[in-house]
Design a protein around this motif. Structure first.
Motif, PDB file in Angstrom:
ATOM      1  N   ASP A 339       0.834  -1.205   0.000  1.00 59.81           N
ATOM      2  CA  ASP A 339       0.000   0.000   0.000  1.00 59.81           C
ATOM      3  C   ASP A 339       0.872   1.260   0.000  1.00 59.81           C
ATOM      4  N   LEU A 340       1.931   1.254   0.813  1.00 63.04           N
ATOM      5  CA  LEU A 340       2.871   2.377   0.823  1.00 63.04           C
ATOM      6  C   LEU A 340       3.552   2.528  -0.539  1.00 63.04           C
ATOM      7  N   ALA A 341       3.908   1.410  -1.160  1.00 63.67           N
ATOM      8  CA  ALA A 341       4.583   1.453  -2.457  1.00 63.67           C
ATOM      9  C   ALA A 341       3.659   1.975  -3.553  1.00 63.67           C
ATOM     10  N   VAL A 342       2.386   1.610  -3.506  1.00 64.93           N
ATOM     11  CA  VAL A 342       1.422   2.116  -4.482  1.00 64.93           C
ATOM     12  C   VAL A 342       1.316   3.632  -4.383  1.00 64.93           C
ATOM     13  N   GLU A 343       1.226   4.131  -3.153  1.00 64.41           N
ATOM     14  CA  GLU A 343       1.144   5.580  -2.950  1.00 64.41           C
ATOM     15  C   GLU A 343       2.399   6.268  -3.484  1.00 64.41           C
ATOM     16  N   SER A 344       3.537   5.671  -3.235  1.00 59.37           N
ATOM     17  CA  SER A 344       4.808   6.234  -3.676  1.00 59.37           C
ATOM     18  C   SER A 344       4.901   6.257  -5.198  1.00 59.37           C
ATOM     19  N   GLU A 345       4.543   5.180  -5.837  1.00 61.82           N
ATOM     20  CA  GLU A 345       4.632   5.128  -7.301  1.00 61.82           C
ATOM     21  C   GLU A 345       3.672   6.113  -7.954  1.00 61.82           C
ATOM     22  N   ALA A 346       2.483   6.249  -7.384  1.00 63.74           N
ATOM     23  CA  ALA A 346       1.524   7.205  -7.934  1.00 63.74           C
ATOM     24  C   ALA A 346       2.060   8.628  -7.817  1.00 63.74           C
ATOM     25  N   ALA A 347       2.694   8.935  -6.680  1.00 63.97           N
ATOM     26  CA  ALA A 347       3.264  10.274  -6.486  1.00 63.97           C
ATOM     27  C   ALA A 347       4.415  10.525  -7.444  1.00 63.97           C
ATOM     28  N   THR A 348       5.269   9.536  -7.632  1.00 62.85           N
ATOM     29  CA  THR A 348       6.406   9.691  -8.537  1.00 62.85           C
ATOM     30  C   THR A 348       5.946   9.881  -9.975  1.00 62.85           C
ATOM     31  N   MET A 476     -10.030  14.794  -8.440  1.00 64.48           N
ATOM     32  CA  MET A 476      -9.294  15.116  -9.666  1.00 64.48           C
ATOM     33  C   MET A 476      -7.869  14.586  -9.599  1.00 64.48           C
ATOM     34  N   ALA A 477      -7.218  14.766  -8.450  1.00 66.33           N
ATOM     35  CA  ALA A 477      -5.839  14.301  -8.299  1.00 66.33           C
ATOM     36  C   ALA A 477      -5.755  12.784  -8.415  1.00 66.33           C
ATOM     37  N   LEU A 478      -6.678  12.085  -7.783  1.00 67.35           N
ATOM     38  CA  LEU A 478      -6.666  10.625  -7.848  1.00 67.35           C
ATOM     39  C   LEU A 478      -6.936  10.124  -9.261  1.00 67.35           C
ATOM     40  N   ALA A 479      -7.865  10.784  -9.950  1.00 66.48           N
ATOM     41  CA  ALA A 479      -8.153  10.375 -11.326  1.00 66.48           C
ATOM     42  C   ALA A 479      -6.945  10.595 -12.225  1.00 66.48           C
ATOM     43  N   LEU A 480      -6.215  11.696 -12.006  1.00 63.29           N
ATOM     44  CA  LEU A 480      -5.011  11.954 -12.800  1.00 63.29           C
ATOM     45  C   LEU A 480      -3.950  10.902 -12.522  1.00 63.29           C
ATOM     46  N   GLN A 481      -3.710  10.590 -11.256  1.00 60.93           N
ATOM     47  CA  GLN A 481      -2.743   9.542 -10.926  1.00 60.93           C
ATOM     48  C   GLN A 481      -3.165   8.206 -11.529  1.00 60.93           C
ATOM     49  N   GLY A 482      -4.459   7.900 -11.422  1.00 55.50           N
ATOM     50  CA  GLY A 482      -4.946   6.638 -11.971  1.00 55.50           C
ATOM     51  C   GLY A 482      -4.764   6.560 -13.472  1.00 55.50           C
ATOM     52  N   SER A 483      -5.025   7.667 -14.163  1.00 56.02           N
ATOM     53  CA  SER A 483      -4.864   7.676 -15.610  1.00 56.02           C
ATOM     54  C   SER A 483      -3.417   7.432 -16.005  1.00 56.02           C
ATOM     55  N   LEU A 484      -2.488   8.059 -15.303  1.00 55.77           N
ATOM     56  CA  LEU A 484      -1.071   7.862 -15.605  1.00 55.77           C
ATOM     57  C   LEU A 484      -0.629   6.434 -15.324  1.00 55.77           C
ATOM     58  N   LEU A 485      -1.070   5.875 -14.201  1.00 56.12           N
ATOM     59  CA  LEU A 485      -0.670   4.508 -13.847  1.00 56.12           C
ATOM     60  C   LEU A 485      -1.262   3.483 -14.803  1.00 56.12           C
ATOM     61  N   VAL A 486      -2.509   3.669 -15.188  1.00 57.17           N
ATOM     62  CA  VAL A 486      -3.149   2.720 -16.099  1.00 57.17           C
ATOM     63  C   VAL A 486      -2.464   2.737 -17.462  1.00 57.17           C
ATOM     64  N   ARG A 487      -2.085   3.921 -17.920  1.00 55.11           N
ATOM     65  CA  ARG A 487      -1.445   4.021 -19.234  1.00 55.11           C
ATOM     66  C   ARG A 487       0.015   3.595 -19.222  1.00 55.11           C
ATOM     67  N   TYR A 488       0.722   3.970 -18.170  1.00 56.76           N
ATOM     68  CA  TYR A 488       2.177   3.820 -18.211  1.00 56.76           C
ATOM     69  C   TYR A 488       2.774   2.993 -17.075  1.00 56.76           C
ATOM     70  N   GLY A 489       2.036   2.757 -16.028  1.00 55.09           N
ATOM     71  CA  GLY A 489       2.600   2.153 -14.830  1.00 55.09           C
ATOM     72  C   GLY A 489       2.676   0.642 -14.884  1.00 55.09           C
ATOM     73  N   ASN A 490       3.244   0.082 -13.829  1.00 54.68           N
ATOM     74  CA  ASN A 490       3.282  -1.371 -13.675  1.00 54.68           C
ATOM     75  C   ASN A 490       1.858  -1.893 -13.502  1.00 54.68           C
ATOM     76  N   PRO A 491       1.473  -2.950 -14.203  1.00 49.04           N
ATOM     77  CA  PRO A 491       0.082  -3.433 -14.130  1.00 49.04           C
ATOM     78  C   PRO A 491      -0.380  -3.777 -12.718  1.00 49.04           C
ATOM     79  N   ALA A 492       0.494  -4.369 -11.913  1.00 52.12           N
ATOM     80  CA  ALA A 492       0.099  -4.722 -10.547  1.00 52.12           C
ATOM     81  C   ALA A 492      -0.171  -3.471  -9.723  1.00 52.12           C
ATOM     82  N   VAL A 493       0.661  -2.460  -9.892  1.00 47.16           N
ATOM     83  CA  VAL A 493       0.486  -1.197  -9.166  1.00 47.16           C
ATOM     84  C   VAL A 493      -0.780  -0.499  -9.631  1.00 47.16           C
ATOM     85  N   ALA A 494      -0.987  -0.425 -10.944  1.00 50.02           N
ATOM     86  CA  ALA A 494      -2.179   0.232 -11.485  1.00 50.02           C
ATOM     87  C   ALA A 494      -3.450  -0.452 -11.016  1.00 50.02           C
TER      88      ALA A 494
END
Length: 530
Positions: A339-348, A476-494
């Protein structure tokens, strides 16, 4: 004599001698932002940041905070701040690697993304000295509103030489910039400032009091003062061109919760010389160019702290045994770490996207949300170390004390949320661009689609916007992070992000991710590479 009762077992080795930049989310975002060319230097900086020597510098800079000397032994005003040598070594490295201003002089594609990645990595070694580094980076676009001043000082601000000391700025090899806006009676309401600026030929004479001046030993300061034409922005040198000291008098250094290696001062201007930056009466518009860049660094600072918290927690869990197994092998701890790692990756992901994108609305909503998440994240990471994390030797109390700063600096929660509303009102096209960014991931994840629909519904409702400001900006912030992770992030994290942050299959505390998450893959990405 050694006693058997003093045998030390089951203690975790220090996390040092590793490459701090060996962060999959960071390296992926670096290449995605067109800055893959910077990876060799980033890895060099990461190895430095993880070295025992630099880790010791960070501890020393905080154990020996700056000291203000208002007078010399004979009673003369000197107004000097003395720093520990560790501070200067950290600053030297930051400047040598261009964290302070190099993208303004080397504008190749991805330059700002490269600088952001380096800032995120190096801040994990010691966060406090990031303040003057950030302000120097942010000063350049504000100075460019006045070409004569930019031509005069920008090359020195972008120099890769750290040249500490009180001397005329144009006689130095490199310059550091600070900022001074807030006053006792106004705080974030800078239009309430009472500092006065009186025209005097090619400069103004400035008199007043500043409640917060970050990095008071900088060479140049951007400040706000009331001129005849209204609130205006001025550039004040610490030392005048003739070598005499400008009339800036430090009253005291702030005794802060965190950020202790960095000096923050109350300053009196008693007839100080200042040069007008931008148009008279448009000081806020001028200095907002600086504020937007420092807000980006607030996001980067929070992302940096989160990554440090994850790696410390994961390192501890990998080496500490309890109840017959290593902590990292226990399902409850794996959930917390993931859970901590997911938050970190979304922020990065969002921080480096902002470095390359420069979306004002995206920055406003992200500044609110990512920086707001920092303290909760730091507290949970600290708790992963148990009692060992509560003592100073672990470094976790320093991380925890630093974490609230990013949400306070450059506009605390309500200011950031209301700034997002203001951006939407003044720049309707910014809303369209923001929604287009969210829509770019349409169809890839139904949970993200539903979250984007909810944001659009909220934006379409004009009622009680200020009451709903935090709620709207968070979504809005969560949706933006989610959009970036879904498009570009690691599938498990997204997948974990969408299930928890967007779909609501999540508790209130960290460590409440749902069943079915690929905990092992996420924790592996969050673990330091030794």
């Amino acid at each position: 004599m050694t006693h058997a009762t003093h045998e030390v077992t089951n203690q975790v080795p220090p996390l040092e001698g590793h490459d701090v930049s060996a962060d999959p989310a960071l390296l992926e975002a670096l290449h995605r932002g067109g800055a893959g060319w910077a990876e060799p230097e980033l890895r060099e900086l990461g190895a430095l940041a993880g070295s025992p020597h630099v880790q010791a510098l960070g501890r020393q800079a905080n154990a020996h905070p700056p000291v203000l000397h208002t007078h010399d032994r004979y009673g003369h005003r000197v107004d000097e701040v003395e720093f520990h040598p560790a501070w200067h070594e950290l600053m030297t490295t930051a400047v040598a690697h261009g964290l302070h201003a190099s993208p303004w002089r080397d504008d190749r594609p991805g330059a700002h993304v490269a600088r952001a990645a380096k800032f995120l990595v190096w801040s994990q070694a010691e966060a406090g000295h990031g303040c003057p580094i950030s302000m120097t980076y942010a000063a350049v676009p504000a100075l460019r509103t006045t070409p004569a001043l930019a031509e005069r000082f920008e090359p020195l601000l972008a120099s890769r030489e750290y040249d500490f000391g009180l001397r005329a700025p144009e006689g130095k090899r490199g310059l550091i910039a600070g900022m001074s806006m807030t006053e006792k009676q106004g705080g974030s309401d800078v239009r309430a400032n009472t500092t006065r600026a009186v025209p005097a030929g090619d400069h103004h004479v400035i008199t007043g009091h500043k409640w917060f001046t970050s990095a008071p030993m900088s060479d140049l300061f951007l400040t706000l003062a009331q001129a005849p034409g209204g609130l205006s922005c001025f550039l004040l040198p610490r030392v005048l061109p003739d070598g005499t000291r400008n009339a800036l008098f430090f009253q005291r250094l702030k005794d802060k919760l965190g950020n202790r290696s960095n000096a923050s001062a109350e300053v009196e201007y008693d007839g100080a010389v200042g040069w007008l930056v931008g148009e008279e009466g448009r000081g806020v518009r001028t200095i907002i160019e600086m504020v937007n860049s420092t807000r980006l660094d607030c996001v980067l600072g929070s992302a940096s702290g989160m990554r440090l918290g994850v790696t410390q927690a994961a390192h501890h869990a990998a080496h500490r045994r309890a109840f017959g197994s290593y902590l990292v092998d226990q399902p409850a701890m794996r959930n917390v770490l993931a859970d901590l790692a997911v938050e970190s990756e979304a922020a990065t992901a969002v921080a480096l996207w902002l470095a390359g994108n420069r979306s004002r609305l995206g920055l406003a909503v992200t500044k609110y949300w990512v920086c707001k998440r920092g303290p909760a994240h730091a507290a949970e990471a600290l708790e992963c170390l148990g009692g060992n994390g509560y003592v100073e030797d672990s470094g976790m109390p320093r991380l925890f004390r630093e974490s609230p700063l990013m949400s306070i600096w450059e506009g605390s929660g309500n200011v950031a949320a209301l700034d997002a509303l203001r951006a939407m009102t003044r720049e309707p096209e910014a809303v369209a661009e923001f929604l287009a960014e969210l829509d770019a991931a349409r169809g890839a994840d139904r949970r993200l689609d539903a979250a984007v629909d909810a944001v659009e519904d909220e934006l379409a409702d004009p009622a009680d916007l200020e009451v709903r400001a935090r709620r709207l900006v968070e979504r809005m912030a969560l949706a933006l992070q989610g959009s970036l992770l879904v498009r570009y992030g690691n599938p498990a994290v997204a997948d974990a992000f969408c299930a928890s942050r967007l779909s609501g299959d999540w508790g209130v505390a960290f460590g409440t991710l749902p069943r079915g998450v690929d905990f092992a893959a996420i924790v592996e990405r969050g673990s330091p590479k030794l």
